[in-house]
Enzyme design. Structure first.
Site, short mmCIF file in Angstrom:
data_model
loop_
_atom_site.label_atom_id
_atom_site.label_comp_id
_atom_site.label_asym_id
_atom_site.label_seq_id
_atom_site.Cartn_x
_atom_site.Cartn_y
_atom_site.Cartn_z
N PRO A 358 0.82 -1.21 0.00
CA PRO A 358 0.00 0.00 0.00
C PRO A 358 0.85 1.26 0.00
O PRO A 358 2.07 1.20 0.24
CB PRO A 358 -0.82 -0.13 1.29
CG PRO A 358 -0.04 -1.07 2.14
CD PRO A 358 0.65 -2.01 1.23
N GLY A 360 2.82 4.61 1.03
CA GLY A 360 3.42 5.14 2.24
C GLY A 360 4.19 4.16 3.07
O GLY A 360 4.57 4.48 4.21
N VAL A 361 4.46 2.94 2.57
CA VAL A 361 5.20 1.96 3.38
C VAL A 361 6.69 1.99 3.10
O VAL A 361 7.44 1.21 3.68
CB VAL A 361 4.64 0.54 3.16
CG1 VAL A 361 3.22 0.44 3.67
CG2 VAL A 361 4.71 0.15 1.69
N GLY A 362 7.14 2.85 2.18
CA GLY A 362 8.58 3.01 1.97
C GLY A 362 9.15 2.25 0.81
O GLY A 362 10.35 1.94 0.80
N THR A 364 9.62 3.29 -2.42
CA THR A 364 10.57 4.12 -3.17
C THR A 364 11.83 4.37 -2.36
O THR A 364 12.95 4.32 -2.91
CB THR A 364 9.91 5.46 -3.54
OG1 THR A 364 8.72 5.20 -4.31
CG2 THR A 364 10.85 6.32 -4.35
N SER A 681 -13.58 -13.24 1.53
CA SER A 681 -13.16 -13.45 2.92
C SER A 681 -14.22 -13.02 3.93
O SER A 681 -13.93 -12.98 5.11
CB SER A 681 -11.86 -12.68 3.20
OG SER A 681 -12.06 -11.29 3.06
N LYS A 724 -4.47 -8.13 7.75
CA LYS A 724 -5.70 -8.20 8.55
C LYS A 724 -5.40 -8.30 10.04
O LYS A 724 -6.10 -7.69 10.86
CB LYS A 724 -6.53 -9.39 8.07
CG LYS A 724 -7.07 -9.22 6.65
CD LYS A 724 -7.82 -10.45 6.19
CE LYS A 724 -8.36 -10.23 4.75
NZ LYS A 724 -9.06 -11.41 4.24
#
Length: 835
Positions: A358, A360-362, A364, A681, A724
């Site tokens: 997702p 914003g998790v770093g 790049t 799910s 999750k």
């Protein structure tokens, strides 16, 4: 003369694409079996001495039948026969007179026909002489305009006085179609033939005059261009500086010098030298010279063989990755394995790494860290919104404003041919009528092909095998399957709350302090304050929004500091967060305050990572309609149908009437209806909420679940388990129900999260209900008939006992299961009545 008029037999030679007239001497090449037979028949001793030449109706017919051959042809004499080495025969024939086929005498071996000679009728001599004169004048004009006809032919034609002979001779020198020639051959009357010939001559003369006018215009235009070029050269000579240096010549000398110092491939060097040679012959100010200059600049600006000193020290790389990123242990391990193998192999021809996760998790920044750890230059290419194949492969130089593709442009920017090349957001590309850019990337990312990458602008092979390509994506569904096959997907999941707190303290807050000019201040942000910001102002898997909120706090402090310079230290408590950031923005993803009937916590994966997804169920009187709201996709709608079918199959065990569904409408709703939801799910979540609503038994508020359901009640495996579980941990859930088939994936979940959660692995929905519903004796719920107890009586008895004691907890408030009277009103059943 009478001998000339009689019908005589003669061998027939079919002609493909030529019509022979009387008075013409024509060479023919004979190769077909029947044609050779006709030639031998004509040359045999005591033979016919003549051969009949007639054109085929269709030139492509290989074996013509009598119906495929024109009836009117020419009787010709054989002058010379030469046999060639390839088996064909070259024969020189002379046309003598017209003839018509009366009948076919023989067709086996070769065609032999009876030929009736055609004699010219008598014409008016005066009119015919005038027409002959007009034809002579017209042919003379034709020869003057048509340079392909020699003057000697004109001289020989002018000596012919006979009308028929003149027509047949002139026809042979006109560029007429085969049909027109056959039509003229069939005209026996000299007057008719000369009239038709005169019309054709006038038409050819008009075409030739138009061609002459066009040639004159083109010549004048070419002379004007040459004159302009000459004047430009004169201007260049006059504009030389005092030292006598020619700027254009010095520019060419500079290009040649750059070529000598550039490590070009053999193909590129030959191409550049050819273009420079072409440039020398052009006018400096011409548009074509500018195009060639631009092309040479691009080729010479590329880093042909220029490489940075790449160093691969796995220990140093691990130190750099740990310094730049907190957490992401599995991702770092895979990157270090990749670097370790590359340090042992000169050229790694393995799959291209693709960091998927997702926003914003770093992803790049991980690529930047790899470049820093290996000592390579870093270049990033954003592929979001790219839909033109030319963005990857470049435009051809025939287009105005043509440029190389983004790959070549990025290499020029990098300055070396072994950079770390980040292909950012490969899932955001799309295709339209201009091509599919993802298909063009297949060559770029294939180690077996990218050694000879061909850009349309350069028209040269460029070696990309030294480039370390890294791709990023948010959704794997957006990457075409052939492109995914070139990639090794490394999942970059969201951060846990512990990791976010550490990242904020180590990286985000110091960075925002520096960017806001607060480096000299003592700014203290306790862990509780950071958690308050995370819970109330962010909803994400990464830390991008967290960094924005911390930047807002720093800006507020900067404003206060500018107003009062004496405030040199700041401590932000959780209570002051609202003062800086305003009211909390988010509450979703938190558990309910109390256990509730018909409300169950599900777990889902969204663009923000994992999230808590509440499912509400309401039972109202009706006629058995299942209502689904909340903008659910097809998969979730099918899960709801499967859950209801399972409950109907277990109605007796649950204490419900067999036909309960015919007297009630079941409404399943997932809040935030404007947001599309789908995925395999939510089956057990819906089933639990429906059972809770039907039985009036609350669902535990501290339980969340994920899993798909089958009609037999089996719980199937799901994806995104780690995300999750992180969402459940963020929401304050204490118990998570997961499919048993997903237990092996728990090793990827951080240990701190597993310590804070009770994970229950189930195989069927019965186990889910025992763990999720608030039951007095859950272990006996839905057991086999021999072991089962009347759980409704137990609930009623326990409720009455607690009511007498005055101790009404969540379990005691549970109502008996729903029963619907035939009239349609919902009411609790009496003791002993089945629900």
């Amino acid at each position: 003369m009478a001998d000339d008029l009689r019908v005589r037999p003669a061998p027939l030679l079919p002609l493909r694409d030529i019509v022979v007239f009387p008075f013409q001497v024509v060479p023919l090449f004979v190769g077909r079996e029947k044609s050779l037979g006709a030639l031998e028949e004509a040359m045999s001793t005591g033979g016919y001495q003549e051969i009949f030449l007639s054109a085929q109706r269709q030139a492509g017919t290989e074996e013509p039948s009598p119906s495929d051959i024109h009836e009117v042809g020419t009787l010709a004499g054989i002058i010379q026969v030469v046999r060639l080495s390839d088996g064909t025969v070259k024969v020189l024939v002379e046309g003598r007179r017209r003839g018509r086929v009366k009948r076919f005498v023989r067709t086996d071996g070769c065609y032999v026909v009876d030929v009736e000679p055609l004699l010219e009728p008598a014409e008016d001599e005066a009119e015919l002489a005038a027409l002959v004169r007009e034809v002579h004048l017209a042919f003379e004009t034709f020869v003057k305009l048509n340079k392909r006809v020699s003057p000697e032919i004109l001289a020989s034609v002018q000596t012919i006085d006979g009308a028929g002979a003149l027509a047949d001779t002139v026809i042979g020198h006109l560029p007429l179609k085969l049909g027109d020639k056959q039509r003229l051959l069939e005209q026996v009357s000299p007057w008719d033939r000369l009239t038709s010939l005169y019309e054709l001559l006038k038409a050819e003369i008009e075409v030739l005059e138009v061609e002459r006018r066009i040639r004159t215009k083109v010549k004048r235009r070419a002379e004007r261009v040459e004159k302009e070029q000459y004047l430009n050269e004169q201007i260049q000579v006059l504009s030389k500086d005092g030292d006598g240096r020619d700027e254009f010549k010095s520019e060419i000398n500079e290009l040649e010098e750059r070529v000598r110092h550039k490590n070009l491939s053999e193909e590129a060097k030959a191409k550049v030298e050819k273009e420079i040679k072409k440039l020398k012959m052009m006018a400096p100010m011409s548009a074509e010279a500018a195009v060639v200059r631009n092309y040479l600049d691009w080729i010479l600006a590329l880093p042909w063989g220029d490489q940075s000193q790449s160093r691969i020290d796995v220990a140093e790389a691990q130190m750099v990755l740990d310094e730049d990123h907190f957490g992401l242990t599995k991702v770092k391990e895979r990157i270090l394995e990749y670097l370790a193998v590359q340090s042992l192999v000169p050229k790694l021809k393995g799959p291209i790494l693709c960091l998927a996760g997702p926003p914003g998790v770093g992803k790049t920044s991980l690529a930047r860290s790899i470049a820093r750890a290996t000592g390579r230059n870093f270049v990033r290419l954003a592929l979001g919104g790219v839909r033109d194949e030319a963005e990857i492969r470049g435009h051809r130089r025939t287009y105005i404003g043509a440029l190389p593709g983004k790959i070549i442009q990025s290499l020029k920017k990098a300055g070396t041919d072994n950079p770390v090349f980040l292909l950012d957001e490969v899932d955001k590309m799309s295709a339209d009528f201009r091509g599919d850019p993802s298909a063009a990337l297949l060559e770029v990312l294939d180690p077996e092909q990218n050694g000879t990458f061909a850009d349309h602008f350069l028209e040269l092979d460029y070696d990309l095998s030294n480039v370390m390509f890294i791709a990023t994506a948010n959704y794997l569904q957006g990457i075409p399957a052939p492109l995914q096959d070139r990639l090794e997907i490394i999942s970059v999941p969201g951060y846990t709350e512990f990791e976010k707190v550490s990242i904020a303290a180590r990286h985000l807050l110091p960075k925002q302090q520096r960017d806001s000019g607060l480096g000299e201040l003592k700014l203290e942000l306790p862990e509780e304050t950071t958690r308050a910001v995370i819970h109330g102002y962010t909803k994400e898997s990464g830390v991008r929004n967290l960094e924005r909120e911390l930047a807002t706090i720093c800006r507020k402090i900067a404003r206060e500091y500018v107003r009062d310079r004496s405030l040199t230290s700041w401590k932000i408590s959780p209570k002051r967060v609202a003062h800086f950031l305003g009211p909390a923005k988010f509450r979703s993803g938190r558990t309910e305050v109390a256990d509730a009937v018909g409300l169950c916590n599900g777990l889902a994966v969204t663009s923000y990572g994992g999230d808590l997804l509440s499912t509400e169920v309401s039972i109202v009187s009706g006629r058995g309609k299942l209502v689904l709201t909340g903008k659910l996709g097809d998969v979730m709608q099918e899960s709801a149908q499967a859950a209801l079918s399972y409950i109907r199959s277990r109605a007796p065990s649950l204490g419900l009437d067999i036909d309960f569904h015919n007297r009630a409408d079941i409404h399943i709703h997932l809040p935030e209806g404007a947001i599309p939801k789908d995925g395999p799910s939510a089956g057990i979540t819906m089933a639990t909420a429906v059972v809770s609503a039907l039985l009036r038994v609350p669902v535990r508020r501290d339980v969340a679940m994920t899993g798909e359901i089958t009609l037999r009640g089996r719980v199937l495996a799901i994806g995104g388990l780690k995300e999750k579980l992180l969402a459940a941990h963020r929401a304050g859930v204490t118990t998570v129900i997961i499919p048993k088939d997903n237990v092996r994936e728990l090793r990827d979940v951080p240990k701190k999260v597993l310590k804070a959660l009770k994970v229950v692995a189930v195989q069927n929905v019965d186990e889910v209900l025992r763990n999720a519903l608030v039951l007095p004796e859950p272990e006996t719920f839905l057991q086999s008939p021999s072991e089962a107890v009347d759980w409704r009586t137990v609930i009623d008895r326990r409720g009455r006992q607690e009511e007498r004691r005055g101790d009404l907890g969540p379990v005691a408030t549970a109502s008996p299961p729903l029963a619907l009277e035939p009239g349609g009103s919902a009411m609790p059943p009496s003791s002993g009545q089945s629900g």
